[in-house]
Design an enzyme around this catalytic site. Structure first.
Site, mmCIF file in Angstrom:
data_model
loop_
_atom_site.group_PDB
_atom_site.id
_atom_site.type_symbol
_atom_site.label_atom_id
_atom_site.label_comp_id
_atom_site.label_asym_id
_atom_site.label_seq_id
_atom_site.Cartn_x
_atom_site.Cartn_y
_atom_site.Cartn_z
ATOM 1 N N LYS A 1 16.804 12.527 9.578
ATOM 2 C CA LYS A 1 16.322 13.777 10.185
ATOM 3 C C LYS A 1 14.793 13.818 10.076
ATOM 4 C CE LYS A 1 20.615 16.303 9.462
ATOM 5 N NZ LYS A 1 21.182 16.723 10.737
ATOM 6 N N HIS B 1 22.991 10.050 7.383
ATOM 7 C CA HIS B 1 22.199 10.489 8.540
ATOM 8 C C HIS B 1 21.198 11.581 8.195
ATOM 9 C CE1 HIS B 1 25.217 13.690 8.911
ATOM 10 N NE2 HIS B 1 24.396 14.307 9.734
ATOM 11 N N HIS C 1 24.446 13.342 1.041
ATOM 12 C CA HIS C 1 23.305 14.063 1.636
ATOM 13 C C HIS C 1 22.496 14.861 0.600
ATOM 14 C CE1 HIS C 1 25.305 12.864 5.192
ATOM 15 N NE2 HIS C 1 26.102 13.903 5.338
ATOM 16 N N ASP D 1 32.058 14.904 0.438
ATOM 17 C CA ASP D 1 31.601 14.834 1.832
ATOM 18 C C ASP D 1 30.098 15.089 1.955
ATOM 19 O OD1 ASP D 1 31.991 14.666 4.647
ATOM 20 O OD2 ASP D 1 31.966 16.852 4.783
#
Ligand code: BG6
Length: 486
Positions: free
Chosen positions: A180, A176, A238, A233
């Site tokens: 952005k 995700h 990311h 994570d």
């Protein structure tokens, strides 16, 4: 909207991610008129749930997670009728699957989007069941949440299992952070402005920092998080995806194939961190008790009520071994329970080569471009300028500020909405190819192995601080320091 019909099937449909992110994103798509009239949303969960109870749960979530004034009664009435809770035990191919298949096949023209918001260990089995019930058509798409696996081997196994039933062109590995708004603007900034792209290399850039700092702790994800830790994570996906977008070569066309090919080259060029370098170039931390936003908070182990060596903080000094980035360190860090929530990419340029002003004119600060992902999305350029009200030359850093909220009327950022609409439109540009995911795991595997050696213990840091002091020392050894918000 031009699709004849759309069936969005969320496995893990009553879970945290669905209620917190996916339902608001779908509702916002509804609000913008982006859902075809015949769209249905199936929320698959093991426990059975009455339609009215599920609708109420979604409504409650929307009230909580949408911005003030976003919830419109008229649109809600349309949206709520699209919601269908389905009780189904993925692990058992039984009559529950049959009845779900009947529901789905009632509208055979529809495009199905299967969203897997469940543990990755169930991805393969879910795909196999969908295939067995003949629910996969050439238009079907599957969305996979991160992290895919827990190391290279498990990621490959999962990717192989999914590939038995879905072609790579129909697999959307969602990250995700790529949805952005500022991240997409980073591409526009780099590839439409001569000004920056000509300076975008080791000749002009001194260092790059990417920080994803959070103030939250474990939240309700105790079990998942303690098995994952910060490296799996946040870094594996990311942080490395952001690094790719900063570092990749300009693709000849900004489409999925070319963007993904360029990102992959960056991952392949990452200098391996192995052996003693792991100790020298990485820092692993875990928060103890402290104070965040003025309130006392317990340490990680207290929150967990157990002993654990899982890291809640990770920092890495990385290098990309190619012509463009030779000699430029990429500092990556992420952590929970830090002083402030912010996500930023800092491009720090080299100092000017000749000082025409005398020392009395003040200390020069290197130019920085700060790309702020959250909060207050925007782009800043830090420059040196003369203080105009003074007669004698005196130099001071000033900031050019592009603040998205002030610049674009009605701007509101919802990464999941953006990415879900991309899935519906069949655009894979902002989704990771399996090769990227596997390359990223391959790079991290030696670090994971060393960190999880029984003798390795994370460095403690106080909640509400900027992480363990070893992370500051990591940069200081090279004459650098982390750029934190003022
Ligand atoms: C998720 C992580 O991918 O991203 C979470 O699993 C983290 O641990 C979250 O809190 C952060 O996302 P955002 O958009 O709130 O910065």
């Amino acid at each position: 909207p031009d699709l004849p019909g759309l069936d969005i099937v969320i496995f893990g449909g009553t879970g945290d991610l669905s209620i917190r992110k996916l339902m608001p994103a779908l509702y916002r798509s509804e609000l913008e008129g982006k859902l075809a009239a015949a769209t249905r949303i199936f929320a698959i969960a093991r426990k059975s749930q009455a339609v009215a109870a599920f609708q109420a749960k979604v409504r409650q979530g929307l009230e909580h997670y949408l911005n003030d004034g976003e919830l419109c009664e008229k649109r809600w009435q349309v949206f709520k009728d699209r919601l269908h809770p389905v009780s189904l035990d993925i692990a058992a191919v039984n009559e529950q699957w049959d009845s779900f298949a009947d529901q789905l096949q009632a509208s055979p023209q529809s495009t199905a989007v299967f969203y897997l918001a469940i543990p990755p260990s169930l991805y393969g089995q879910t795909c196999a069941c969908l295939a067995e019930k003949s629910l996969i058509s050439p238009q079907s798409r599957i969305v996979l949440e991160k992290p895919i696996g827990y190391d290279l081997e498990s990621a490959q196994a999962i990717n192989d299992q999914v590939a038995q039933h879905f072609d790579e062109h129909h697999i959307y590995r969602i990250d995700h952070y790529l949805g952005k708004a500022t991240v997409q603007n980073l591409l526009a900034l780099r590839f439409t402005n001569l000004l920056f792209e000509t300076l975008w290399d080791g000749k002009s850039i001194d260092q790059v920092q990417i920080t994803l700092a959070e103030t939250v702790g474990l939240e309700d994800r105790v079990e998942f998080y303690d098995r994952a830790g910060a490296l799996r994570d946040m870094v594996q996906n990311h942080l490395l995806q952001l690094l790719c977008l900063v570092a990749m070569e300009p693709p000849h066309k900004l489409d999925a194939e070319n963007i993904r090919a360029e990102k992959l080259k960056v991952l392949k060029a990452l200098r391996p961190i192995t052996g003693d370098d792991i100790h020298r170039l990485t820092v692993r931390g875990q928060y103890g008790e402290g104070e965040v936003n003025g309130a006392p908070v317990p340490g990680y182990l207290t929150e967990l009520s157990a002993e654990s060596k899982t890291e809640t903080y990770a920092a890495i000094r990385a290098h990309i071994d190619n012509w463009r980035w030779a000699g430029v360190p990429f500092y990556l860090r992420t952590g929970k329970r830090l002083q402030e929530r912010f996500a930023e990419i800092v491009i720090q340029f080299k100092p000017v080569t000749h000082l025409a002003y005398g020392r009395a004119a003040g200390q020069l600060q290197p130019n920085r471009m700060i790309i702020r992902l959250q909060p207050d999305e925007g782009i800043q350029l830090q420059l040196m300028a003369k203080e105009l009200h003074r007669y004698e030359p005196h130099l001071k850093p000033v900031t050019l500020n592009l603040d998205f909220a002030n610049t674009y009327e009605g701007f509101s950022s919802d990464a999941y909405k953006r990415l879900l609409l991309d899935v519906i439109a069949g655009d894979q540009s902002l989704f990771a190819h399996r090769h990227e995911v596997e390359e990223a795991w391959g790079w991290l595997d030696p670090i994971l192995a060393a960190w999880h050696h029984p003798r390795n213990t994370p460095h403690p840091y106080q909640a509400g601080s900027w992480g363990p002091e070893q992370a500051d020392a990591l940069l200081e050894r090279y004459g650098h320091h982390w750029v934190n918000p003022d």
